[in-house]
Design a protein around this motif. Structure first.
Motif, PDB file in Angstrom:
ATOM      1  N   ASP A  48      41.830   1.919 -24.329  1.00 47.10           N
ATOM      2  CA  ASP A  48      42.352   3.199 -24.806  1.00 47.10           C
ATOM      3  C   ASP A  48      41.235   4.080 -25.347  1.00 47.10           C
ATOM      4  OD1 ASP A  48      44.879   2.461 -24.075  1.00 47.10           O
ATOM      5  OD2 ASP A  48      45.488   1.808 -26.081  1.00 47.10           O
ATOM      6  N   ARG A  49      40.330   3.490 -26.098  1.00 48.07           N
ATOM      7  CA  ARG A  49      39.213   4.267 -26.648  1.00 48.07           C
ATOM      8  C   ARG A  49      38.311   4.785 -25.521  1.00 48.07           C
ATOM      9  NH1 ARG A  49      37.067   1.026 -32.052  1.00 48.07           N
ATOM     10  NH2 ARG A  49      39.003   1.233 -33.264  1.00 48.07           N
ATOM     11  N   SER A  50      38.110   3.938 -24.516  1.00 44.13           N
ATOM     12  CA  SER A  50      37.259   4.353 -23.396  1.00 44.13           C
ATOM     13  C   SER A  50      37.885   5.517 -22.642  1.00 44.13           C
ATOM     14  CB  SER A  50      37.029   3.165 -22.445  1.00 44.13           C
ATOM     15  OG  SER A  50      36.391   2.105 -23.118  1.00 44.13           O
ATOM     16  N   PHE A  70      41.401  -5.899 -25.863  1.00 41.50           N
ATOM     17  CA  PHE A  70      41.060  -5.236 -24.606  1.00 41.50           C
ATOM     18  C   PHE A  70      41.802  -3.908 -24.456  1.00 41.50           C
ATOM     19  CE2 PHE A  70      42.373  -4.487 -20.198  1.00 41.50           C
ATOM     20  CZ  PHE A  70      41.132  -4.222 -19.619  1.00 41.50           C
ATOM     21  N   ASN A  71      43.094  -3.909 -24.771  1.00 41.81           N
ATOM     22  CA  ASN A  71      43.867  -2.668 -24.662  1.00 41.81           C
ATOM     23  C   ASN A  71      43.342  -1.598 -25.599  1.00 41.81           C
ATOM     24  OD1 ASN A  71      45.671  -3.431 -22.626  1.00 41.81           O
ATOM     25  ND2 ASN A  71      46.988  -4.512 -24.081  1.00 41.81           N
ATOM     26  N   LYS A  72      42.994  -2.004 -26.816  1.00 38.35           N
ATOM     27  CA  LYS A  72      42.430  -1.040 -27.766  1.00 38.35           C
ATOM     28  C   LYS A  72      41.119  -0.468 -27.233  1.00 38.35           C
ATOM     29  CE  LYS A  72      45.292  -0.838 -31.244  1.00 38.35           C
ATOM     30  NZ  LYS A  72      45.909   0.445 -31.654  1.00 38.35           N
ATOM     31  N   GLY A  79      44.608 -15.723 -26.595  1.00 41.43           N
ATOM     32  CA  GLY A  79      44.933 -14.791 -25.517  1.00 41.43           C
ATOM     33  C   GLY A  79      45.537 -13.509 -26.039  1.00 41.43           C
ATOM     34  N   GLY A  80      46.447 -13.633 -26.994  1.00 43.86           N
ATOM     35  CA  GLY A  80      47.051 -12.430 -27.577  1.00 43.86           C
ATOM     36  C   GLY A  80      46.027 -11.538 -28.239  1.00 43.86           C
ATOM     37  N   PHE A 128      44.418   0.079 -13.510  1.00 47.91           N
ATOM     38  CA  PHE A 128      43.253  -0.779 -13.699  1.00 47.91           C
ATOM     39  C   PHE A 128      43.494  -1.776 -14.835  1.00 47.91           C
ATOM     40  CE2 PHE A 128      39.284  -1.423 -16.122  1.00 47.91           C
ATOM     41  CZ  PHE A 128      38.560  -2.131 -15.177  1.00 47.91           C
ATOM     42  N   SER A 129      44.131  -1.296 -15.925  1.00 43.50           N
ATOM     43  CA  SER A 129      44.420  -2.166 -17.062  1.00 43.50           C
ATOM     44  C   SER A 129      45.358  -3.287 -16.663  1.00 43.50           C
ATOM     45  CB  SER A 129      45.016  -1.354 -18.211  1.00 43.50           C
ATOM     46  OG  SER A 129      45.403  -2.205 -19.274  1.00 43.50           O
ATOM     47  N   ARG A 130      46.426  -2.902 -15.927  1.00 43.32           N
ATOM     48  CA  ARG A 130      47.372  -3.941 -15.510  1.00 43.32           C
ATOM     49  C   ARG A 130      46.704  -4.970 -14.603  1.00 43.32           C
ATOM     50  NH1 ARG A 130      50.776   0.610 -15.028  1.00 43.32           N
ATOM     51  NH2 ARG A 130      50.403   0.657 -12.765  1.00 43.32           N
TER      52      ARG A 130
END
Length: 469
Positions: free
Chosen positions: A35-37, A30-32, A23-24, A150-152
C-alpha cells in the motif's frame, strides 16, 4: 493417551500455531508495504504529470493543443522527458472548470456536464504558475487495479510457499518429536514398569540414575530408589514385627494350653498352684498388648497427653526411691549433677520413660559401680529462634552396648542382652516406647556407649509450655 503422543501432538500444534502467526504477520506486513509503495508511486506519477503540464503551459502560454500533447506523451514510446505512461485517464480543466483535454466527446464541456463530474471535481489538482492558478488536472491510473492483481498473485505465491514450508516443517517436527519423546519418555517408561513391579511386591527393583540422564529424570529415579529402599525396610520391619509378636505370644499360649489340657484330662487339679502360671502368662500377654497399643498410638501421633508443669528432678528422685532396694543390692553409687528447670509434660508418660531407663541402667551396671544422672540446660537455633532444652543424661557402669547394636536398641522386640528374654519380664518394647513418648513431648531420646565403659541414654525435653509449637 500416552505421554509420548501428547508431546508429539503438542509439538505439531505449536509448529502449526507459530506458522499461522508468522504467516499472518508476514501477509499483514506485505500488504502494508505494498500500500505504501502504491501510494508513493501514484504520488510520484502525479508530480511528474503536474511538472509536465505546467511546463507545457509556460511554453505555449495556453492550454491550446494540450490534448495532442497528452496523447503523444501517453502513446509515443520515444517521447523524452515525459512522465511514466500506461492506461491512464487524464482530464485538464481551465480556470472556469471547462475541459480542455480528456475524453474526446466531453472536450469543451463544463465539468458539471461530464459524467461523474462531481467526483472528478473533488479530486482535481490545481496547476499554478507564480502562485496563480492556470487550471486543474485529474489523473486516474489503473495501477491500483494492477497492483491488487499483483498483490493477490504474490499473496497466493506466499501462501503456497508457506503451506509447503509448513508441511515440510511438520514432517521435521514429527520426526524430531518421535526421536526426542522416545529419548525423554524411555526413562519414564522404565520407571512405570519398575513402579508396577514394586506394586506387585518386587521391592528389590532399582534403577541406575546415571543411565537415565540428569536433571529431573535423575532426581526422579533417585527418589524412586530411595522409596523402594524404605519400602523394603518397612516390609522387613513389618515381617519381623509379625514374627516377633507371634514368637512372644507362642510361649504364654503354649503354657496356658498345656495347663488347661492337664486340668481337662485330670492330670492336674484346678488348684491355685495350677492356675497361677496361667494367670502369669495372661498378665504377660496383657502387658504385651498394652505396650503395643501405646507404641502404635505414639508413632501415629495420637497418644493422649495431659500436660502440666513438672519438677523433673523431684520426679527422678522419687523413682530412685522406688529402686532403693535394687540399688542397695548392687551397691551402686548415685551421682546427680547439674541444675534442673521445670518442664511441661505428662507426668505419667514421663514417669514410665524414666522408670524404664533407670531400671535398665541398674540391671546392666556392675556391682559396686555407679549410676550417674546429669542435668544440663542447652540452647539451639530452630527456625531462626533460640530454643531452650533440658537434657537429662542417665549413665550406667555396665559393659556397654556394641556399636553394631546401637542403631537397633530402639527397635521393637530387640534385645542387646539375649540372655534376658521374655521369661525375665521384658517384652523388648520398653526403649521403643520410651523414645516415642519423648518425641510426643517434642523432645528426643538418644544413646551413646563404649564397650566396658557403660552407656548413656540422654533425654531432651523442651522448656516450653506448648510442646506442639
Amino acid at each position: 493417551m500416552t505421554l509420548r503422543r501428547k508431546f508429539i501432538l503438542a509439538l505439531v500444534g505449536m509448529v502449526v500455531f507459530m506458522a499461522v502467526i508468522a504467516g499472518g504477520i508476514s501477509l499483514f506486513s506485505f500488504n502494508k508495504l505494498l500500500d505504501r509503495s502504491v501510494s508513493y508511486i501514484q504520488q510520484g506519477l502525479a508530480t511528474q504529470w503536474e511538472i509536465a503540464l505546467i511546463s507545457y503551459y509556460e511554453k505555449n502560454g495556453s492550454w491550446e493543443g494540450v490534448q495532442s500533447q497528452i496523447q503523444t506523451m501517453l502513446h509515443d514510446p520515444d517521447s523524452k522527458g515525459s512522465p511514466p505512461r500506461g492506461n491512464l485517464r487524464i482530464w485538464i480543466f481551465d480556470t472556469a472548470y471547462k475541459a480542455t483535454a480528456g475524453a474526446e466527446p466531453e472536450i469543451g464541456k463544463s465539468i458539471a456536464d461530464i459524467p461523474n463530474g462531481a467526483e472528478i471535481r473533488s479530486k482535481l489538482v490545481p496547476l499554478q504558475v507564480n502562485s496563480q492558478t492556470i487550471g486543474y488536472f485529474f489523473l486516474e491510473d489503473n495501477f491500483l487495479t494492477r497492483s491488487d492483481f499483483f498483490s493477490r498473485t504474490l499473496v497466493s505465491s506466499i501462501m503456497r510457499a508457506m503451506l509447503i514450508s509448513m508441511f515440510v516443517t511438520l514432517l521435521v517436527a514429527l520426526l524430531l518429536g518421535i526421536i526426542l519423546t522416545r529419548r525423554m519418555t524411555e526413562p519414564l517408561k522404565q520407571l512405570t514398569q519398575a513402579v508396577t513391579s514394586v506394586g506387585q511386591g518386587q521391592l528389590s527393583i532399582r534403577i541406575n540414575p546415571e543411565e537415565k540422564g540428569g536433571g529431573d529424570i535423575k532426581a526422579l529415579t533417585e527418589a524412586f530408589n530411595e522409596m523402594t529402599v524404605k519400602l523394603a525396610q518397612y516390609e522387613e520391619i513389618r515381617s519381623n514385627m509379625v514374627a516377633d509378636i507371634a514368637h512372644e505370644l507362642r510361649t504364654p499360649l503354649t503354657v496356658i494350653s498345656g495347663k488347661l489340657e492337664s486340668i481337662q484330662e485330670g492330670v492336674a487339679a484346678a488348684s491355685p498352684e495350677t492356675i497361677l502360671p496361667i494367670q502369669d502368662e495372661v498378665i504377660r500377654m496383657t502387658r504385651l498388648v498394652r505396650d503395643l497399643q501405646q507404641l502404635t498410638l505414639a508413632e501415629a501421633g495420637k497418644l493422649p497427653l495431659y500436660i502440666q508443669e513438672i519438677d523433673i528432678r523431684n520426679m527422678i528422685l522419687r523413682i530412685l526411691d522406688h529402686f532403693a532396694i535394687a540399688l542397695e543390692e548392687k551397691n551402686l553409687r548415685i551421682e546427680i549433677t547439674g541444675e534442673s528447670l521445670p518442664v511441661y509434660g505428662d507426668p505419667d508418660r514421663l514417669t514410665q520413660v524414666f522408670v524404664n531407663l533407670i531400671d535398665n541402667a541398674i540391671r546392666h551396671s556392675r556391682e559396686g559401680g555407679f549410676l550417674r544422672i546429669n542435668f544440663k540446660l542447652e540452647f539451639r537455633d530452630k527456625n531462626d529462634t533460640e530454643e531452650k532444652r533440658l537434657s537429662i543424661g542417665i549413665t550406667d557402669s555396665g559393659e556397654g552396648i556394641p556399636e553394631t547394636d546401637l542403631s537397633r536398641v530402639f527397635d521393637r522386640f530387640y534385645r542387646v542382652d539375649t540372655a534376658r528374654d521374655r521369661n525375665s519380664g521384658g517384652t523388648g518394647l520398653g526403649l521403643a516406647i520410651a523414645r516415642e513418648f519423648i518425641r510426643a513431648h517434642g523432645g528426643d531420646l538418644t544413646v551413646s556407649s563404649r564397650l566396658s565403659e557403660g552407656c548413656c541414654f540422654t533425654v531432651w525435653l523442651r522448656v516450653k509450655n506448648n510442646i506442639n509449637s
